[in-house]
Write a protein that holds these residues in place. Sequence first.
Motif, PDB file in Angstrom:
ATOM      1  N   LYS A 168       0.837  -1.194   0.000  1.00  0.00           N
ATOM      2  CA  LYS A 168       0.000   0.000   0.000  1.00  0.00           C
ATOM      3  C   LYS A 168       0.876   1.248   0.000  1.00  0.00           C
ATOM      4  O   LYS A 168       0.625   2.206  -0.740  1.00  0.00           O
ATOM      5  N   ASP A 169       1.935   1.247   0.806  1.00  0.00           N
ATOM      6  CA  ASP A 169       2.866   2.368   0.836  1.00  0.00           C
ATOM      7  C   ASP A 169       3.565   2.546  -0.511  1.00  0.00           C
ATOM      8  O   ASP A 169       3.748   3.671  -0.984  1.00  0.00           O
ATOM      9  N   LEU A 170       3.952   1.447  -1.141  1.00  0.00           N
ATOM     10  CA  LEU A 170       4.585   1.517  -2.461  1.00  0.00           C
ATOM     11  C   LEU A 170       3.641   2.084  -3.511  1.00  0.00           C
ATOM     12  O   LEU A 170       4.032   2.900  -4.350  1.00  0.00           O
ATOM     13  N   SER A 171       2.381   1.662  -3.492  1.00  0.00           N
ATOM     14  CA  SER A 171       1.429   2.186  -4.483  1.00  0.00           C
ATOM     15  C   SER A 171       1.142   3.664  -4.233  1.00  0.00           C
ATOM     16  O   SER A 171       1.014   4.441  -5.184  1.00  0.00           O
ATOM     17  N   ASP A 172       1.073   4.082  -2.968  1.00  0.00           N
ATOM     18  CA  ASP A 172       0.895   5.506  -2.670  1.00  0.00           C
ATOM     19  C   ASP A 172       2.088   6.322  -3.166  1.00  0.00           C
ATOM     20  O   ASP A 172       1.920   7.400  -3.741  1.00  0.00           O
ATOM     21  N   ALA A 173       3.288   5.806  -2.953  1.00  0.00           N
ATOM     22  CA  ALA A 173       4.491   6.502  -3.413  1.00  0.00           C
ATOM     23  C   ALA A 173       4.530   6.583  -4.935  1.00  0.00           C
ATOM     24  O   ALA A 173       4.904   7.616  -5.499  1.00  0.00           O
ATOM     25  N   ALA A 174       4.131   5.517  -5.623  1.00  0.00           N
ATOM     26  CA  ALA A 174       4.116   5.525  -7.094  1.00  0.00           C
ATOM     27  C   ALA A 174       3.086   6.529  -7.613  1.00  0.00           C
ATOM     28  O   ALA A 174       3.353   7.248  -8.585  1.00  0.00           O
TER      29      ALA A 174
END
Length: 199
Positions: A20-26
């Motif tokens: 979830k953190d990775l998708s938010d950062a992307a």
Amino acid sequence: MWKRMDFQQETAQLLNSDFKDLSDAANKLATHVIKVASVGGFGASFFGFFAAVAAIYLLVLDRTNWKTNILTSLLIPYIFFSLPSIVFGIFRGEIGKWVALVAVVLRLFIPKHFPDWLELPGALILLIVVSPELVASTFRNDIVGVIVCLVIACYLLQEHIRASGGFRNSFTKANGVSNSIGIILLLVYPVWALLTIIF
């Protein structure tokens, strides 16, 4: 056994939160890249130059053995509206005035030595040099120029598909493929510019 299930659940929760953190950062990265490209003007300038080169490619292609039935004179206003500001400024200055003067003198006084293939580039230079400031600055750098480019690109694509005898033929005939790719490249600049204006 219970410890093992707790460990698996904790691991799954940690992985889910990491993804979830990775998708938010992307998502944030993509949003920032679009904003920087639109504010800085790099994306619009790059794709504008790319589209102008594609339009010039189609003009050259039309003057060779790959003749088409599309209205290539529409590429002149497309190039006018999509040309990057640096190149446009060079042709709008003294260099463009001299080139326009030579083209007009050749066309008026020595028409036999003025080749047919120079008429459209000469018209482009004249359009750049004599266009009023409202058109040259305001409309070019606004949504008006983008919409004009989008309409021209869509019209040329539709006419090319019709002249080829259908969508399949426009990508299977020898001359249809090169023209189809060139016309599809014309759609890149207005679509990108509309996306940056809207978002």
